[in-house]
Enzyme design. Structure first.
Site, PDB file in Angstrom:
ATOM      1  N   GLN A 170      93.016  98.299 -22.571  1.00 49.64           N
ATOM      2  CA  GLN A 170      93.563  97.076 -23.175  1.00 49.64           C
ATOM      3  C   GLN A 170      94.098  96.127 -22.100  1.00 49.64           C
ATOM      4  O   GLN A 170      94.871  96.533 -21.240  1.00 49.64           O
ATOM      5  CB  GLN A 170      94.693  97.419 -24.149  1.00 49.64           C
ATOM      6  CG  GLN A 170      95.143  96.197 -24.934  1.00 49.64           C
ATOM      7  CD  GLN A 170      96.373  96.469 -25.784  1.00 49.64           C
ATOM      8  OE1 GLN A 170      97.468  96.623 -25.267  1.00 49.64           O
ATOM      9  NE2 GLN A 170      96.179  96.530 -27.093  1.00 49.64           N
ATOM     10  N   ARG A 196     103.840 104.540 -33.204  1.00 46.23           N
ATOM     11  CA  ARG A 196     105.084 105.296 -33.068  1.00 46.23           C
ATOM     12  C   ARG A 196     104.964 106.679 -33.686  1.00 46.23           C
ATOM     13  O   ARG A 196     105.582 107.629 -33.218  1.00 46.23           O
ATOM     14  CB  ARG A 196     106.239 104.498 -33.686  1.00 46.23           C
ATOM     15  CG  ARG A 196     106.635 103.322 -32.798  1.00 46.23           C
ATOM     16  CD  ARG A 196     107.680 102.446 -33.440  1.00 46.23           C
ATOM     17  NE  ARG A 196     107.151 101.699 -34.578  1.00 46.23           N
ATOM     18  CZ  ARG A 196     107.878 100.856 -35.306  1.00 46.23           C
ATOM     19  NH1 ARG A 196     109.147 100.676 -35.026  1.00 46.23           N
ATOM     20  NH2 ARG A 196     107.331 100.190 -36.305  1.00 46.23           N
ATOM     21  N   CYS A 211     101.307  91.318 -28.534  1.00 49.84           N
ATOM     22  CA  CYS A 211     102.639  91.711 -28.058  1.00 49.84           C
ATOM     23  C   CYS A 211     103.687  90.648 -28.393  1.00 49.84           C
ATOM     24  O   CYS A 211     103.533  89.485 -28.043  1.00 49.84           O
ATOM     25  CB  CYS A 211     102.614  91.953 -26.555  1.00 49.84           C
ATOM     26  SG  CYS A 211     104.244  92.400 -25.949  1.00 49.84           S
ATOM     27  N   GLY A 232     100.699  99.436 -38.343  1.00 52.40           N
ATOM     28  CA  GLY A 232     102.048  99.100 -38.774  1.00 52.40           C
ATOM     29  C   GLY A 232     102.602 100.079 -39.777  1.00 52.40           C
ATOM     30  O   GLY A 232     102.040 100.253 -40.854  1.00 52.40           O
ATOM     31  N   ASP A 233     103.699 100.757 -39.390  1.00 52.58           N
ATOM     32  CA  ASP A 233     104.402 101.690 -40.271  1.00 52.58           C
ATOM     33  C   ASP A 233     103.588 102.930 -40.620  1.00 52.58           C
ATOM     34  O   ASP A 233     103.589 103.384 -41.763  1.00 52.58           O
ATOM     35  CB  ASP A 233     104.862 100.988 -41.561  1.00 52.58           C
ATOM     36  CG  ASP A 233     105.941  99.957 -41.281  1.00 52.58           C
ATOM     37  OD1 ASP A 233     106.572 100.043 -40.208  1.00 52.58           O
ATOM     38  OD2 ASP A 233     106.146  99.066 -42.124  1.00 52.58           O
TER      39      ASP A 233
END
Ligand code: FMN
Length: 350
Positions: free
Chosen positions: A70, A231, A100, A207-208
């Site tokens: 990336q 995460r 970002c 996301g999430d």
């Protein structure tokens, strides 16, 4: 699931995560079922300067495929040159970071800034595509918009339309705005709408995604082709196999204490090879805390990991808490809060 000619064995990928997703994290995950991984954002100018910055940016081996390198940067020719470097060094896919949200990065016209600078974004998309051989797939990482204004939604559409038109093989959407950073939920309905608009394209959703259940739910609720696990993969390299198992209707159980020890050992050994003793120690302290969530004595194991200063301390924690085998536990339901680590940076520290 395909990204250009790159075939994925399962619809999951390990995200780019600055400060985490180095070769150590990637290999530990791959050995446990991760089918595709992305590097942390690599700054184009650091690669172009050569020397130690370039050497540190380029770090893959035969086991570390398929992989997307990336790139983050602001000037089209430099982004293009950096893309060529990565492709020449064997990265299978080139991913551009227009996502970002860190202010320092945006102020330098990088990352999420692109979502409010359509001409620059378009030039970069074009320059990178032109610089690469047609068989090297390029992908784009974006947020769902810069902010919630109608103008930002239009900019998102223009940029993503341009990417498809130029032959980008996939788009990864983190369904928060740049302004939102990590606050508030990722809007999964946006992912569903985006995928519905481009049924024949490869869309990665982000996301999430904190658990294997979340990953499967994202696939089912949004229809995206691949789930980008960020995460949720920190200190949980098992999430990929667990997600594949759930998808196939198989039951899952937490990693045993010895399975955890094995992953921790591998992670530390590779991190030491890459970052040296001290650098690995720093990284592994924060990672150890994440791994500890699967241990029945989580609180005490975490405190011991926090106190680690050397390889000896590290080995002592493993001897103390991981010598006797036994069942692991699932992280507590509030574990999502603990992995709510918002990055100070989106770039690999060079
Ligand atoms: C510590 C940290 C570092 C990150 N670094 C990168 C990065 O280098 N490149 C990137 O594309 N996204 C990066 N992200 C964003 C994640 O890949 C992901 O899109 C985001 O965390 C949303 O997914 P999640 O809510 O499931 O974690 C980073 C996120 C965090 C928390």
């Amino acid at each position: 699931m395909r990204i250009g000619h790159v075939q994925l064995a399962a619809p999951f990928c390990q995200a780019g995560l600055a400060g985490y997703s180095d070769r150590a994290m990637r290999l530990v995950a791959r050995r446990r079922g991760c089918p595709y991984a992305v590097t942390e954002a690599l700054l184009d100018t650091i690669m172009l300067r050569g020397g130690v910055g370039l050497r540190r940016s380029i770090d893959i081996n035969d086991e570390d495929h398929p992989i997307a390198g990336q790139i983050i940067g602001s000037e089209p020719p430099q982004m293009a040159e950096a893309a060529k470097i990565l492709a020449d060094r064997g990265y299978d896919v080139i991913d551009l970071n227009f996502a970002c949200p860190v202010k320092k990065i945006r102020n330098k016209a990088r990352g999420g800034h692109m979502l409010r600078d359509v001409p620059r974004a378009m030039e970069i998309l074009q320059a990178v595509r032109d610089a690469l051989r047609p068989e090297v797939p390029t992908t784009l990482s974006v947020r769902r918009a810069f902010d919630d204004s109608p103008g930002a939604a239009e900019a998102f559409e223009r940029i993503t339309d341009a990417a498809w038109a130029l032959g980008y093989a996939a788009i990864r959407v983190h369904a928060r705005t740049v302004e939102q950073k990590y606050v508030g939920a990722s809007r999964w309905e946006f992912l569903r709408t985006f995928k519905q608009r481009y049924p024949a394209r490869t869309v990665l959703g982000s996301g999430d995604v904190f658990t294997a259940e979340d990953a499967v739910r994202m696939l089912r609720e949004t229809g995206v082709d691949v789930v980008w696990i960020a995460r949720g993969a920190i200190g949980n390299p098992w999430i990929f196999r667990h997600a594949a198992d759930l998808l196939a209707g198989r039951a899952i159980s937490p990693p045993t204490i010895h399975e955890q020890r094995q992953a921790l050992r591998e992670h530390f050994a590779i991190a030491r090879e890459i970052h040296g003793e001290q650098g690995a120690g720093r990284r592994m302290r924060k990672l150890g805390m994440r791994y500890a969530r699967f241990h029945p004595m989580e609180g005490q194991v975490k405190s011991d990991f926090i106190a680690v200063r050397s390889a000896r301390d590290w080995a002592a924690v493993l001897d103390r808490w991981y010598a006797a085998d036994g069942p692991g536990v699932w992280p507590a339901a509030n574990a999502a809060d603990e992995v709510n680590d918002t990055p100070a940076d989106c770039e690999a520290a060079a």
